[in-house]
Write an enzyme that holds these catalytic residues in place. Structure first.
Site, PDB file in Angstrom:
ATOM      1  CG  ASN A  27      62.860  31.120  11.515  1.00 56.15           C
ATOM      2  OD1 ASN A  27      62.989  30.867  10.443  1.00 56.15           O
ATOM      3  ND2 ASN A  27      63.718  31.807  12.299  1.00 56.15           N
ATOM      4  CG  HIS A  79      72.523  28.326  14.552  1.00 53.96           C
ATOM      5  ND1 HIS A  79      72.341  28.849  15.769  1.00 53.96           N
ATOM      6  CD2 HIS A  79      71.761  28.901  13.937  1.00 53.96           C
ATOM      7  CE1 HIS A  79      71.660  29.784  15.910  1.00 53.96           C
ATOM      8  NE2 HIS A  79      71.233  30.046  14.782  1.00 53.96           N
ATOM      9  CD  GLU A 115      71.663  23.508  12.106  1.00 54.60           C
ATOM     10  OE1 GLU A 115      70.732  23.738  11.351  1.00 54.60           O
ATOM     11  OE2 GLU A 115      72.498  24.432  12.308  1.00 54.60           O
ATOM     12  CB  SER A 174      68.999  27.112  10.061  1.00 53.32           C
ATOM     13  OG  SER A 174      70.441  27.387  10.079  1.00 53.32           O
ATOM     14  CG  ASP A 177      70.014  22.985  16.691  1.00 47.03           C
ATOM     15  OD1 ASP A 177      68.698  22.869  16.515  1.00 47.03           O
ATOM     16  OD2 ASP A 177      70.888  23.878  16.701  1.00 47.03           O
ATOM     17  CG  HIS A 213      65.419  25.627  11.601  1.00 45.04           C
ATOM     18  ND1 HIS A 213      64.583  26.799  11.380  1.00 45.04           N
ATOM     19  CD2 HIS A 213      66.561  26.065  12.013  1.00 45.04           C
ATOM     20  CE1 HIS A 213      65.192  27.796  11.582  1.00 45.04           C
ATOM     21  NE2 HIS A 213      66.587  27.345  12.050  1.00 45.04           N
ATOM     22  CE  LYS A 266      65.079  29.358  15.066  1.00 46.18           C
ATOM     23  NZ  LYS A 266      66.349  29.075  15.342  1.00 46.18           N
TER      24      LYS A 266
HETATM   25  C1  LIG Z   1      67.628  29.524  15.587  1.00 47.41           C
HETATM   26  C2  LIG Z   1      68.402  28.571  15.923  1.00 47.41           C
HETATM   27  C3  LIG Z   1      69.018  28.272  17.305  1.00 47.41           C
HETATM   28  C4  LIG Z   1      68.811  29.256  18.449  1.00 47.41           C
HETATM   29  O1  LIG Z   1      67.637  29.280  18.906  1.00 47.41           O
HETATM   30  P1  LIG Z   1      67.095  30.417  19.837  1.00 47.41           P
HETATM   31  O2  LIG Z   1      66.236  29.750  20.582  1.00 47.41           O
HETATM   32  O3  LIG Z   1      66.406  31.178  18.793  1.00 47.41           O
HETATM   33  O4  LIG Z   1      68.198  31.050  20.520  1.00 47.41           O
HETATM   34  C5  LIG Z   1      69.809  27.203  17.506  1.00 47.41           C
HETATM   35  N1  LIG Z   1      70.041  26.464  16.450  1.00 47.41           N
HETATM   36  C6  LIG Z   1      69.709  26.362  15.274  1.00 47.41           C
HETATM   37  C7  LIG Z   1      69.733  25.574  14.193  1.00 47.41           C
HETATM   38  C8  LIG Z   1      68.838  27.617  14.872  1.00 47.41           C
HETATM   39  O5  LIG Z   1      68.361  27.821  13.797  1.00 47.41           O
END
Ligand SMILES: *Cc1c(COP(=O)(O)O)cnc(C)c1O
Length: 384
Positions: free
Chosen positions: A45, A133, A177, A181, A206, A209, A237
């Site tokens: 990512n 997620h 989100e 993701s 969220d 990404h 990411k």
């Molecule tokens: C990767 C991800 C997370 C977690 O983030 P980290 O910092 O890697 O723990 C949370 N929400 C989504 C949508 C993700 O893809």
């Protein structure tokens, strides 16, 4: 107990869902080293190639030398250094919010913030997109709240649930989100903002990404469509490092500082991590050229896959799903790609819904059109 554990693993293997850790190392030019081979990396990512950027690695090293390897305590005790406050303020400026807070990880942020929010009111109902997620599911499970999942990106279904299930409770939270993701499609934030207003709900977005890649200056989709009360995102990411942020009002920040267990009971992110965050926040707003290139590569990949007859779902971002269906086919296509020197790793249930096993192709600004064409050629021979 151990017998049950063995049987559990056997059942996972029978369904072709066994997973294992493999050593890998990010390399330059959108490559990754795995099993002693250099592969074209379409699985990590690190969308902007910042994980190995010298400004990030050097600032991380400088911060560690200057401030130490650890933060010593949780942010609430003595773990909030001047560097944490500086990064908090820079995130707020980047996101265009009143305040922000650095947290240890995105998983921990979602798992802790959601139950903390739900505690504020005597009764709370949470309305979450069905494709959110795992960390949001964990937060919802931990919350003392009624949780309702609406059909993916379906504002009508959400409104139906808000009307039928949201009326009899004291508080409502909508969770989505901004860039999904596994499907790479985008939430309709204006529609969600309008529904949150109409039904008196708090909108929680969220941006794991989207941060760094989408929206004005790479600040995420909420930078273009304000309205969410609380936005979280990660530095792990596109921002190339580690850790997470929550961007919100001073009111919500005060509440989280008092109520969010992941912030209260977990040690503050260490100086080196803050150094990488600080460098990424400096670079990302200047990377419009990289973002435009990434968008072009993603479109080329989608056009090519669709031309070969594959479904790329609603992808409109750097995440392009190549859906094949069964676990077996996804594994076999993953192997076929590996043989051609391409790391396009299969994603299977329970990460994605049953029957939608896929290769999740994550494009990166460090790749070229020729790299994309190589993947398409390889998929084409597989198709034949
Ligand atoms: C990767 C991800 C997370 C977690 O983030 P980290 O910092 O890697 O723990 C949370 N929400 C989504 C949508 C993700 O893809």
């Amino acid at each position: 107990m151990l017998d049950h554990i063995r049987q559990s693993l056997d059942r996972i293997a029978e369904k072709d869902r066994m997973r294992a850790l493999k050593v890998a190392q990010l390399a330059d030019g959108g490559r990754i080293m795995r099993d002693g081979r250099e592969l074209l990396d379409l699985s990590s990512n690190d969308y902007l190639g910042l994980a190995r950027h010298p400004l990030l690695t050097e600032t991380a090293a400088n911060f560690a030398r200057e401030y130490g390897a650890g933060s010593g305590a949780s942010r609430l005790i003595t773990g909030t250094s001047a560097a944490h406050e500086t990064v908090d303020a820079r995130i707020a400026a980047f996101k265009g919010t009143e305040t922000a807070l650095v947290m240890a990880s995105g998983w921990q942020a979602n798992a802790g913030i959601i139950p903390a929010l739900a505690k504020a009111a005597p009764t709370t109902a949470i309305f979450a997109d069905e494709l959110v997620h795992n960390s949001i599911h964990a937060g919802c499970r931990a919350a003392r709240a009624d949780v309702h999942f609406y059909a993916h990106n379906d504002a009508e279904d959400l409104e139906r649930l808000l009307t039928t299930r949201g009326a009899g409770v004291d508080a409502r939270i909508i969770i989505t989100e901004s860039c999904f993701s596994m499907d790479g499609d985008l939430a309709d934030l204006p529609a969600l903002n309008a529904l949150a207003d109409k039904h008196g709900a708090l909108l929680y977005v969220d941006e794991a990404h989207a941060t760094g890649v989408l929206g004005r200056g790479g600040a995420g989709l909420t930078a273009d469509h304000a309205g969410a009360a609380l936005v979280m995102g990660t530095f792990s990411k596109a921002l190339g490092g580690f850790g997470a942020y929550v961007a919100c009002s001073a009111l919500l920040r005060d509440y989280l500082v008092n109520m969010c267990p992941g912030l209260i009971f977990s040690t503050a992110p260490p100086p080196a991590v803050l150094g990488a965050m600080s460098a990424a926040l400096e670079l990302v707003p200047t990377m419009d050229g990289e973002r435009a290139h990434l968008a072009k590569l993603s479109q080329r990949m989608r056009d090519g896959l669709q031309g070969l007859g594959y479904d790329t779902l609603g992808s409109a971002s750097q995440i392009v799903p190549l859906v094949v269906g069964s676990e077996k086919d996804a594994l076999a296509l993953g192997e076929h790609l590996l043989e051609a020197g391409i790391a396009g790793l299969p994603i299977r249930p329970p990460t994605v819904p049953k029957g939608t096993s896929r290769i999740r192709l994550a494009l990166r600004s460090t790749l070229s059109s020729e790299d994309v064409d190589l993947v398409l050629d390889c998929v084409s021979t597989w198709r034949r």
